[in-house]
Design an enzyme around this catalytic site. Structure first.
Site, mmCIF file in Angstrom:
data_model
loop_
_atom_site.group_PDB
_atom_site.id
_atom_site.type_symbol
_atom_site.label_atom_id
_atom_site.label_comp_id
_atom_site.label_asym_id
_atom_site.label_seq_id
_atom_site.Cartn_x
_atom_site.Cartn_y
_atom_site.Cartn_z
ATOM 1 N N ARG A 122 70.497 17.220 -3.090
ATOM 2 C CA ARG A 122 71.503 17.188 -4.165
ATOM 3 C C ARG A 122 70.948 16.515 -5.428
ATOM 4 O O ARG A 122 71.197 16.973 -6.543
ATOM 5 C CB ARG A 122 72.758 16.438 -3.691
ATOM 6 C CG ARG A 122 73.651 17.256 -2.745
ATOM 7 C CD ARG A 122 74.998 16.578 -2.509
ATOM 8 N NE ARG A 122 74.884 15.281 -1.847
ATOM 9 C CZ ARG A 122 74.912 15.101 -0.518
ATOM 10 N NH1 ARG A 122 75.043 16.143 0.299
ATOM 11 N NH2 ARG A 122 74.812 13.893 0.001
ATOM 12 N N SER B 175 55.838 32.659 29.803
ATOM 13 C CA SER B 175 54.387 32.567 29.831
ATOM 14 C C SER B 175 53.812 33.894 30.281
ATOM 15 O O SER B 175 54.452 34.629 31.030
ATOM 16 C CB SER B 175 53.981 31.454 30.800
ATOM 17 O OG SER B 175 52.686 31.674 31.307
ATOM 18 N N LYS C 105 57.429 29.087 34.036
ATOM 19 C CA LYS C 105 57.451 28.351 32.780
ATOM 20 C C LYS C 105 58.638 28.689 31.902
ATOM 21 O O LYS C 105 59.061 29.828 31.810
ATOM 22 C CB LYS C 105 56.168 28.654 31.970
ATOM 23 C CG LYS C 105 54.920 27.994 32.480
ATOM 24 C CD LYS C 105 54.962 26.485 32.431
ATOM 25 C CE LYS C 105 54.734 25.918 31.067
ATOM 26 N NZ LYS C 105 53.417 26.113 30.512
ATOM 27 N N ASN D 168 58.804 27.404 28.218
ATOM 28 C CA ASN D 168 58.204 26.510 27.241
ATOM 29 C C ASN D 168 59.193 26.110 26.158
ATOM 30 O O ASN D 168 60.000 26.923 25.730
ATOM 31 C CB ASN D 168 56.985 27.182 26.614
ATOM 32 C CG ASN D 168 55.838 27.295 27.601
ATOM 33 O OD1 ASN D 168 55.617 26.381 28.399
ATOM 34 N ND2 ASN D 168 55.125 28.400 27.572
ATOM 35 N N ARG E 94 48.608 24.702 -20.996
ATOM 36 C CA ARG E 94 48.783 25.450 -19.746
ATOM 37 C C ARG E 94 47.488 25.389 -18.965
ATOM 38 O O ARG E 94 46.401 25.554 -19.526
ATOM 39 C CB ARG E 94 49.218 26.897 -20.009
ATOM 40 C CG ARG E 94 50.703 26.879 -20.477
ATOM 41 C CD ARG E 94 51.435 28.198 -20.366
ATOM 42 N NE ARG E 94 51.000 29.106 -21.404
ATOM 43 C CZ ARG E 94 50.376 30.256 -21.167
ATOM 44 N NH1 ARG E 94 50.153 30.656 -19.935
ATOM 45 N NH2 ARG E 94 49.990 31.015 -22.177
#
Lengths: 452, 452, 452, 452
Positions: free
Chosen positions: A184, A279, A285, A287, A318
């Site tokens: 904000r 997996s 598994k 994960n 610039r």
């Protein structure tokens, strides 16, 4: 270009909405929105007739442009606004040769590129704010629901006195709320127009410069800066720093989730879904892929932020090198942040919290983590360092022989002469040692309007 | 330890005042101020008698401690608060054994270390704010004095239409003012107490925790956070990001000064003093050492900031590795920032601006940098791309043969048929092509209260 | 200066030997060694009489110089060689005014600073190589001793099929050996003299330049580069990169140790010593301080390395900003690396490995981590994806109800129709599923000469 | 996915050849090459019949796969190998269901992803080596041609004694040659196969693991590592460091070119081409876009390198977060390096060197840069510091009044009493003060085989 996409990993690390903001079309559209608004502003300040702005505006649609050709043109001229302005001019000229003379009038390439970026960033921050609100809400629910759910505290990855899971969630929430505040505060500084012409003086617009700049800003609903900021890049870099702080917190959440999800701990689980976190070889598994993504993003964003900071000392009116270094980096930070936020929301909303396992793990320490209050109790009745040492030895004994701390201490007459059996049992019980855990949760929820 | 100092370069890169804040003594004193205030807070909340706080407070002076011994103790225990609390306890015990039992009561090492750091940071930010105010003032003077001093604008390190030196200074000033605003916004988030005990619950204080924490914050004139933030490091990292943004701007000033000081440009000079910027071999040299320091700091701080960000994903209730990585890094950022600021103030306050050389360099371009307005003038009366190309060729001709652009153009009948000799001369004259340069300067000065 | 030391944390993060190399005295002595050798080289090439080199060399001892005065002088002139050369000249002049004229003859400040740095780096690399050899040796012992010690493999922080602890150690060792190779390859590129005079041409030495440079290199036992490298900083930055790679590996070791030391895992412990890793509040704590230091260093060095890389684009013959940014950074990298190495050696040498707990943790998975071989076995006799899914469901069942995988599977006739009870039991047994674990260990030990 | 490309800037910052290596297809093909080679290796070691390898290999063509579907699959499972293996299995199964069971046999996702990356890196390094050879050749020509072309030396961006442009080019060349050496040393460490199965033990292959691994490496013409390196990431990070060192040097070349191209210096120019480096507003501009790209890349790569280093401390057998952080970063480093190299080659090959302007700029210093030899000459006949000071004052006088140094000195009798007019004139003449400039050039060319 089409056959050379590099988007295979986008699904893991970015959100689709953010991809829409920062894809090539999004980039073009940002610049084209600038060009269209510039023409309108010049019309409104009386430089052109309204029909010119209409003729220009009608062509300011990204889908009318050939990305491959623009990419080649950018390679030749060193930036993408030059071929874009040329192509836009041609498109306009095909319908209205007079209007074509007014395309990009008074502006320099960087005006279009930077303002386009600011417009993209505004969209990006809106997306992030909305995701952050969802994340905060989900964390508030978690904090509230688990305000009394005890689990082992852990410091230096070692067992410590208990906390509650609600306290953990409140800690995450409090940080997320600070990031919302930072976003904000950032807005009025960053969401400003860039319009200075070749060197920032808008000289080609003569006396009309300020009026056109003001109209342009108003048209795009952007702020009007003190002066053009072609080589004052703190605004742009600040976006990077705020998002880097945010991804740091998301990484913290990911770290905690990954550690709590270890089978040996097993206190929380990311939401499961068919195929999620599977997996290629191990059928058992699941994960923690949200945690992995959060940590990966938290590993990548700090360095990208450092690039923006390193690029700040830009030359004269610039720059050469530094500005160009920013082009891909800020979008990348936004993309990664959005991906991490999406993972965080998904993981927090669908998190499985195993309060029973938490209690079991706590019990499993057999009171050793209560060494602190025990030593404290004793030190009120004996020398503090002696008490500390006595308890240290008792803990070691308890850990080595798998006994409860209270049991070991009950055999020590230095202890029993000072604490009754009942007192000892009580001081060794983690469930009564949660201090302000719940009070902090309430405090955080109240501070940010999440109390029910 | 004494014979192993590493301070030889401090004079170049840091200010003495900031060294006082972040030297070993400053670090100890920060922690000791926490311990003293904690004892007073506990007295005030009725946990101890006032004499205990006095007995403890009397020993909370850094000069009473043996740095070498503390350094060795820190190496053993892994943090500096542990040996410090032990040494403090011993000092107190020698006079008041009862009071000694109350040293550090309820707190954890990190409470002392983090709150100590916050106190140091508050002093650091005060120093920086005061230097920033001086820098802003000096830049405002520069901007005001040179609001009409024309010099060559330069983009991509190539000549461009003119600007004024005041405009350059106003650009620097505007960025500096944004950094001042950022520091102001930072304060309420960062200058808060850290006090949570072992795991953030303040459990060892029982029902008194919140009251003690509140008194502690009040005593130290710090804010009271939502909840302890042992592993929520966004506050600490944010200080790093804001200072990194600031040093980026200082690097930008350094870059501009270094380029403007090149003998081939020769438009500004850093203040000279006997021996300043001298060379060991070349008597004619006067090296722009402020610019070098500003650029060096701007090269170093981004990476240090990235370290703070990378260290954010800390584990559970108190981290392992990430927190430790912060210890030296945030002080280093403050030290380098203070050094850069001192250089910037010195350079800007004593800057020599050679307005005559600026004009000479501008004249030396022989009007070529006026290609933009010339093309613009022509494009009102002919096809824009034809005009652009015609002027491009004329510029090349002028540059190759060392002729004035107006001269070359005066030979081209496409030009002369559209612009009178007088118009041509006028449109090729940089001095009238300063656009909003002065208006922007006034705008910046007014926006930040520097108008006279 | 003395009262502003910042060395309180040195004990945690650096070794004493490396502090000796990179303290202020070490820095001065490096430059003085350059000056003394230069005088000798010029004597040997016939430019001066030998007595001059002796008169100069006699003063080239760091302890003769006033650090405070040099620090102030450095602040004024922008580098430390200028006041050092002046002070050295005065010291020599006090005894031999003629010799004083020959101090630093033909050299520029950067020659002394860079060559001094190279000499420091050579000492630093020697220290690191010796520590690396110790670490490699300790890891080789660990790998060898535990080549058959099974423990749970873990991927994505989740249980996986078993490995051996020796395999883990062999993986660390293999990486350490690659770092040793990198340091060996680095040496000829980096350990070269810097000697070019003001702009690299050694013009003030006329025809003698090359001969003096050659003698100088020989005297210091450094290589002779292609040409002076004042603004070609790849050598210096390369040291940073190689050490950053090394600290990355040390961080990996630290990460593994910290995770294995969690009470919930409890498979290894850092060596304990009275007071080591203690807590200010919790008597039961023994924090893994080596792991913390390894991770802290691995968090800090990458960014410092990035600074060296960012500083590389230095200007013309001698740079402004980039070179100055290097001064403190490379020493800091060396200091941190030495500290991390010392922690790694200490932790590995004294590591407690709890093989029993490893086995217990493995057993605790109740065969679920054997999902891979089970699915493999089945997929030889049925469709692979069906097998994968069947095993996935069985694992979920086993995990949810705390049963052994073999038990769950034995109730499924799709399984029992394909695998006998015996086959099933066998394929679910982790102890027989170690594959090449031991073979890899032998291979690593043999490849680097650590086989017994 | 197609409508969300982010390739608009590729033309500026990468080469097309490198895009082909690292585009999505290149990524898939790397993994598919692994899968095909794995099947062949298993055939050769007798695990499967040859027809299986053929059936699998026939489907290992990236163009057969649906990128969008794979991207979605990757998002779900957390890595791209899982959906790829599934899709490959389906493709094979459609033709040969038996062969389908052998797809990816014994491997884990990371084996495919890492080996695929290594194959991509090998192609990438080949491209870079070829470009580096071209760059070195072009620099050698430049060094040779301009071995005697004098120009002002510049230190700290201030005028210094002269060098030759050949010496500058030789300095760039020498660094480039060191990078070529580094890439050669890197190869045996990095171009190795990754093949370890779930946890590095290849347990599912039983006794055949080592043989299959060996055949696989041979098939792909990769080295065989000590052991699998799933969480030992020094190899991967090392590629990043070596390329970061290289881009640092390219940034140095870019810095020098940008500074020498300033209109106020005007000594070299990037090659021009229609539209190259043009401006959207200023027809006279020809921006040094190669220099800008070199500097931009040198600003970006250090941080990306730091990410790879930060990601090194990966967990246990396969990591969570760190590995995932690498995926996009190493390709990005390669892409940027290739783009920078292409710019460097183009700029150096087509560089315009304005030897006349170099001489004019040298003359313009009016002998002031000869302060060093003048002071040297005097100090042979008077006190050194007096001489240094005398010359310093004379330089200031000369600079302030635009007079030649020799003129000013000729009015000083301290000088004229020691140097004849002729001696003075000679010692003030830069053209005779080039020292070893040419000798160094010859030395560099000879050392690297570029002598003609």
């Amino acid at each position: 270009m089409a056959h050379r996409t590099r988007a295979l990993l986008d699904g893991i690390f970015t959100s689709e909405a953010m991809q829409d903001v920062f894809c090539d079309r999004g980039r073009l559209q940002g610049m084209l929105d600038f060009e269209a608004a510039l023409a309108r502003a010049q019309t409104r300040t009386g430089l052109f007739s309204a029909s010119i702005a209409e003729a220009i505006g009608a062509q300011c649609r990204a889908e009318l442009f050939d990305l491959n050709a623009l990419s080649r043109g950018a390679a030749l001229s060193g930036n993408v606004a030059i071929p874009l302005v040329r192509a836009l001019t041609e498109l306009v000229a095909a319908r209205d040769p007079v209007a074509a003379r007014s395309v990009h009038f008074g502006a320099t390439s960087q005006d279009a590129i930077d303002t386009g970026l600011v417009l993209q960033l505004r969209s990006a921050v809106e997306l992030l704010e909305s995701d952050l609100a969802r994340l905060a809400g989900a964390l508030a629910v978690l904090a509230d629901e688990h305000r009394k759910t005890p689990l082992l505290g852990r410091t230096w990855l070692q067992p410590a006195p208990p906390v509650t899971f609600g306290l953990k969630a409140a800690g995450w929430l409090s940080a997320v709320e600070r990031h919302r505040a930072r976003l904000r505060e950032l807005a009025p500084r960053v969401f400003v127009v860039q319009f200075g012409g070749a060197v920032g003086t808008l000289a080609s617009l003569g006396a009309d410069g300020l009026a056109v700049a003001g109209e342009l800003a108003r048209d795009l609903q952007l702020g009007m800066p003190d002066l053009p900021w072609h080589t004052q890049r703190d605004r742009v870099a600040e976006v990077g720093t705020v998002l880097a702080l945010l991804t740091g917190t998301l990484g913290k959440i990911g770290r905690d989730l990954s550690l709590l999800s270890q089978a040996e701990v097993g206190e929380v689980f990311e939401p499961s879904a068919p195929g999620r976190g599977s997996s290629s070889t191990m059928p058992h598994k699941q994960n923690p892929i949200a945690a992995a993504a959060l940590l990966a993003v938290a590993t990548r964003v700090p360095a990208l932020c450092a690039t923006l900071l390193s690029a700040m000392p830009q030359e004269h009116e610039r720059g050469l090198g530094g500005w160009q270094a920013e082009w891909a980096v800020l979008p990348e930070i936004c993309l990664l942040t959005s991906g991490a936020l999406a993972h965080a929301v998904r993981a927090v909303v669908g998190l499985t919290v195993d309060a029973e396992r938490m209690q079991r793990n706590l019990d499993g320490t057999r009171g050793v983590v209560m060494a602190e209050p025990v030593a404290l109790s004793l030190s009120r009745r004996m020398d503090r360092s002696v008490a500390h040492e006595l308890v240290e030895l008792a803990c070691r004994d308890a850990l080595e022989h798998g006994r409860a701390l209270s049991e070991v201490l009950a055999e020590n007459e230095q202890v029993t002469s000072r604490l009754s059996a009942e007192e000892l049992e009580q001081v060794c019980d983690p469930s009564g040692y949660l201090g302000l855990a719940e009070a902090w949760v309430s405090r955080v929820l109240a501070a940010h309007g999440w109390s029910r």
